[in-house]
Design an enzyme around this catalytic site. Structure first.
Site, PDB file in Angstrom:
ATOM      1  N   ASP A 102      49.333  38.286  40.058  1.00  0.00           N
ATOM      2  CA  ASP A 102      49.167  39.314  39.284  1.00  0.00           C
ATOM      3  C   ASP A 102      49.345  40.709  39.689  1.00  0.00           C
ATOM      4  OD1 ASP A 102      47.062  39.088  41.491  1.00  0.00           O
ATOM      5  OD2 ASP A 102      45.695  40.375  40.387  1.00  0.00           O
ATOM      6  N   ASP A 126      44.195  43.142  47.809  1.00  0.00           N
ATOM      7  CA  ASP A 126      43.311  41.727  48.372  1.00  0.00           C
ATOM      8  C   ASP A 126      43.186  40.840  47.080  1.00  0.00           C
ATOM      9  OD1 ASP A 126      41.582  43.388  47.086  1.00  0.00           O
ATOM     10  OD2 ASP A 126      40.129  43.237  48.727  1.00  0.00           O
ATOM     11  N   GLU A 127      44.279  40.419  46.353  1.00  0.00           N
ATOM     12  CA  GLU A 127      44.176  39.663  45.195  1.00  0.00           C
ATOM     13  C   GLU A 127      45.337  38.760  45.156  1.00  0.00           C
ATOM     14  OE1 GLU A 127      43.068  40.133  40.507  1.00  0.00           O
ATOM     15  OE2 GLU A 127      42.855  41.921  41.886  1.00  0.00           O
ATOM     16  N   ASP A 154      47.885  37.105  32.945  1.00  0.00           N
ATOM     17  CA  ASP A 154      49.125  37.931  33.180  1.00  0.00           C
ATOM     18  C   ASP A 154      50.515  36.911  33.050  1.00  0.00           C
ATOM     19  OD1 ASP A 154      46.803  38.720  34.676  1.00  0.00           O
ATOM     20  OD2 ASP A 154      48.284  40.217  35.295  1.00  0.00           O
ATOM     21  N   TRP A 208      43.474  33.996  28.269  1.00  0.00           N
ATOM     22  CA  TRP A 208      43.807  33.584  29.808  1.00  0.00           C
ATOM     23  C   TRP A 208      44.070  32.016  29.984  1.00  0.00           C
ATOM     24  CZ3 TRP A 208      42.721  38.492  28.787  1.00  0.00           C
ATOM     25  CH2 TRP A 208      43.055  39.444  29.785  1.00  0.00           C
ATOM     26  N   GLU A 248      49.871  48.334  36.326  1.00  0.00           N
ATOM     27  CA  GLU A 248      48.884  47.618  35.848  1.00  0.00           C
ATOM     28  C   GLU A 248      48.254  48.342  34.695  1.00  0.00           C
ATOM     29  OE1 GLU A 248      44.785  45.421  37.492  1.00  0.00           O
ATOM     30  OE2 GLU A 248      45.724  47.055  38.589  1.00  0.00           O
TER      31      GLU A 248
END
Length: 902
Positions: free
Chosen positions: A474, A479-480, A487, A543, A755
């Site tokens: 993404d 911190d992902e 996405d 999703w 984003e």
């Protein structure tokens, strides 16, 4: 008005076959498909060339010119298929190399010569093929978890013909032989659902070995396996261990073989990498480096032994996708001090990778690099949007002259780098930013007369580069950095135009299926690292539909039935899950993200926030996934499923109309996204569709020609407008440069997709730090419309993979030219149009072994010329007739020049 179509194709001397691929790869050396598939391209010096037959030979040996020791000769097969042709010979053996070549016949009966010889090598097909043992460090690891080093010396007494090394790890690895790096891949073995699928890589290391003494070594990092990963960063998601598996088969010129494997004869220690984490960065202390540790002359008497790990080998799989590699490099465009007095380097492009630098200083000097995407309003270094990700690299000098720092097992999303502790002046020549992303071949280009749109396309491409790092992440900076399914699905078709993502998505989709819950629900992220005991974080509409949408998009883009075969069970499980959660065929339960990040205002002005019912959206995607499942069933010949799910689809749409649509066609959520999804997925009966499109266009006008859609509505809005006669409105949306719009970030200086529509507000302030990425590709899905509608390059669903091409440009938006090229499995397709006064010019290229339906923006075929002669008399061009402001012609491959001499 003069209308012209001009083809420019490099002439070939004769009918030839080229670009031989096995499993979509050039001469791969580790294939675990027991029935590999072959693809090739044809070139010729004339028009309308179609393959009518082919012959394939496969042998156990070969030269550049011919296959030898033939194992399978297909004979002459009457067929125009030239992609994904399956091997039909005798059983293939683990680790064995095979050679193949092809000849073809065209539609005039002419035969090509035999192609040059290609090869592939089978991987290790069974766990019993692995003689190597898993090894872990023999020393007690400290809390900092410095990267372990492993090494082994061995002696070779014969002349070497070839050597293949097979390597994987729990964690990340870099391997070395005799001090030289093995391969040019990074972050290996990549990221999969490790407990179910762990990739190994194969390397031809013949040139790294020597007669006499040799040494092999590997350094490991925690990576995704045991590092801090996840939405709430957690360590040890797959295990606490860090381990290496290494096997190298050496073949000597006399035909004998020898194998070097990881076992209890290896030794272990630590070196300069003191800590390495994906989110937090890497620390290297050069004082602790062990120079020459992977060479045969190194003294390892002080090293520890190793421990043997009892880890599963049945999960090992060959790597089918392109590895992460280094690509573009950037030098500083400026070095400056911020208002706070910090030293910052601007590399001019928001990218993903790391910084390499040179330095001279004293032992113990410590340099810290911090990474950021943007500067704040005063011009200071801004990292609040990284959340807990420190994104810092540290280097401690050894003081032994000029030193070079480069990380190994981390990466950063950045444009700006803050430098602290550097001894001396920062000079541009000493710093280089290096990009990292999966080594996907560039397939498409799009340029036009509008510089802002060209920058938008640039941003779309760089958003893809930065986030297609072994999995479709993404975002690459905070911190992902997870494989968010929503996405990926919204961007997948655009991704296929920019780069060859066939193997990239084929690999990742297998992890989608592997991590799909037994209920049929699909996790929010793949690999699934946010699941906690007893929970199933998944099942969100738009999703979880990644399980149906991406396989179908890949089938359209590449014509590969195997992707549908591999994913069909997963597709079906997801549709069945939605059905199980529905009552009276209405899915109005569960938690959903909805139209994520849609236009919203933080005041009480009634109607300004474009809120679309999440359950309305869910019903639309329920129908869409069911439609795609039916499509896949038709391709695969699953007649019972076709009947069952076709009946279900009718019930789903009926329930939608009953719940959400008035008799006059007003949808209960009177928003752009509601109308877009209803029209895109054919949720409305024919007699209500045009009025719904009118409502959509009116809504857009009411917002001052701005879109209000979020992640789920945005990919389709311009397609819907064009389909229902509002291409002019679609162009207005594309060219809008105030918030919310695609060009607003461009106007604000963006070099990647944001984003949020307003990640940086017009006054220079930021959106919420909790979620504000400046490299987030989802809204780049507009690129699909730019290729398919503006330039007009598309494929027919019954001729997928551009076997049957559609070229239908849609001039507008004040553009004076548009140029798009796309490299298909058959060769290059081009659509270049230009407006020159009253003349409209269209250049098109069609590859051999395909046909194209070309739509020319003119109304009269009687004056349409080709090469100065009337089209009506051309034997190799068929005029289909007028259609909606176009003259439609069908052509084969070749070079054409059309003109309308009115």
């Amino acid at each position: 008005m003069l209308v012209a179509i001009h083809f420019c194709l490099v002439c070939q001397a004769q009918l030839k076959v080229q670009s031989l691929l096995t499993e979509d790869l050039h001469n791969p050396i580790s294939v675990d498909a027991t029935t590999p598939r072959f693809s090739w391209q044809i070139t010729a010096d004339k028009r309308n060339v179609m393959q009518t037959a082919y012959e394939i030979k496969v042998g156990s040996s070969g030269s550049n010119a011919s296959v030898k020791d033939v194992l399978w000769d297909s004979g002459k097969i009457p067929s125009d298929e030239s992609v994904y042709i399956p091997y039909k010979g005798s059983e293939l053996k683990s680790g064995k190399r095979y050679f193949w070549q092809i000849k073809v016949w065209d539609n005039t009966g002419k035969a090509s010569g035999w192609s040059e010889v290609a090869y592939w090598q089978m991987g290790l097909l069974s766990p019993t093929d692995w003689q190597a043992k898993w090894i872990t460090p023999g020393f007690e690891e400290s809390i900092e978890q410095p990267s372990p080093l492993f090494r082994k010396e061995f002696h070779l007494t014969k002349k070497i013909r070839s050597a293949i090394a097979y390597i994987t790890a729990h964690g990340l690895y870099e391997a070395r032989i005799n001090g030289q790096r093995v391969g040019d891949a990074y972050l290996t073995p990549g990221w999969t659902s490790y407990n179910k699928r762990l990739q190994y890589q194969a390397y031809d290391v013949t040139g790294l070995l020597q007669e006499g003494n040799n040494a092999v070594g590997a350094v490991l990092g925690s990576g995704w396996y045991r590092g801090h990963v996840g939405y709430d960063p957690t360590p040890n998601l797959y295990g606490k261990d860090i381990a290496l598996l290494f096997q190298m088969k050496i073949t000597y010129t006399d035909g004998s073989t020898e194998t070097v494997v990881s076992d209890d004869s290896w030794k272990s220690s630590t070196g300069g990498i003191r800590n390495s984490e994906i989110y937090y960065g890497e620390t290297i202390d050069a004082r602790k480096e062990q120079a020459g540790w992977s060479t045969a002359s190194f003294d390892d008497k002080g090293w520890s032994g190793v421990k043997i790990g009892d880890f599963d080998k049945s999960v090992l799989i060959a790597t089918q996708n392109e590895p992460v590699k280094q690509h573009e490099v950037f030098k500083p465009v400026r070095i400056f001090k911020t208002p706070k007095g910090e030293q910052v380097i601007d590399f001019g492009q928001n990218m993903v990778g790391w910084v390499k630098f040179k330095v001279i200083g004293k032992a113990g000097d410590t340099i810290r690099l911090s990474h950021a995407e943007v500067l704040d309003k005063p011009g200071d270094f801004y990292t609040a949007n990284l959340r807990s990700a420190r994104s810092q690299d540290m280097y401690v000098l050894n003081g032994k002259g000029e030193e070079t720092f480069e990380p190994h097992f981390t990466w950063h999303g950045f444009r700006y780098v803050k430098v602290e502790g550097y001894p001396g002046e920062l000079k541009p020549e000493d710093f280089t930013a290096i990009t990292l992303y999966s080594d996907m071949k560039v397939m498409g280009t799009f340029t036009c007369s509008n510089p802002m749109i060209n920058q938008l396309q640039h941003n779309i491409q760089w958003g893809q580069k930065g986030n297609f790092l072994d999995v479709p992440t993404d975002c690459p900076q905070r911190d992902e950095r997870l494989g968010w399914t929503g996405d990926a699905q919204v961007f997948s078709r655009t991704a296929s135009y920019n780069m060859n993502v066939h193997n990239f998505f084929a690999k990742w989709l297998k992890d989608v299926a592997a991590d799909q819950y037994s209920s049929g629900s699909v996790p929010h992220v793949i690999p699934d690292v946010i699941k906690r005991k007893g929970s199933e974080p998944g099942g969100s509409t738009g999703w979880a539909d990644v399980s149906t949408i991406v396989p179908w998009n890949m089938y359209l883009a590449y014509g590969d039935k195997r992707i549908l075969q591999d994913q069909y069970s997963s597709m079906k499980k997801w549709v069945d899950y939605m059905q199980s959660k529905s009552k009276h065929n209405l899915w109005n339960t569960g938690d959903h993200f909805g139209d994520w990040l849609f236009y919203s205002v933080n005041d009480d002005n009634d109607g300004e926030s474009a809120i679309t019912s999440k359950y309305l959206i869910a019903q639309c995607f329920y129908a869409y996934s069911t439609t795609l499942l039916i499509n896949a069933a038709q391709v695969l010949g699953k007649t019972d499923d076709i009947t069952y799910y076709t009946e279900l689809l009718a019930k789903i749409k009926k329930a939608y109309l009953k719940e959400y649509v008035t008799p006059n066609g007003l949808i209960s959520s009177d928003t752009q996204t509601a109308y877009v999804l209803a029209l895109q997925f054919d949720m409305l009966p024919e007699d209500l569709r045009q009025q719904a499109a009118e409502r959509l266009a009116k809504n857009i006008k009411g917002y001052g020609n701005h879109l209000t859609t979020g992640f789920l509505g945005t990919p389709y809005i311009c397609h819907v407008l064009s389909r229902f006669g509002y291409t002019d409105v679609a162009y207005k949306l594309l060219l809008q440069d105030t918030y919310p719009s695609w060009l607003y970030p461009v106007k604000m200086g963006a070099t990647t997709i944001w984003e949020r529509w307003d990640g940086i507000r017009p006054d220079g302030s930021f959106e919420a730090v909790s979620m504000n990425s400046f490299n987030h590709y989802s809204y780049g899905a507009i690129g699909d419309w730019m290729y398919r509608v503006v330039a007009g390059i598309d494929t027919k669903a019954d001729g997928p993979g551009y076997k049957q091409i559609v070229i239908k440009p849609n001039p507008g938006g004040g553009f004076t030219y548009v140029s798009a090229d796309y490299e298909t499995n058959y060769g290059k397709v081009s659509s270049h149009w230009k407006i020159d006064g009253d003349n409209f010019l269209l250049d098109v290229e069609v590859p051999a072994n395909t046909t194209a339906t070309v739509y020319i923006p003119t109304k009269d075929s009687n004056t349409l010329m080709e090469g100065g002669k009337p089209v009506s008399g051309a034997g190799d061009i068929k005029v289909v007739g007028p259609e909606g402001g176009y003259v439609v012609v069908t052509v084969g491959s070749g070079v054409y020049h059309f003109s309308d001499a009115r």
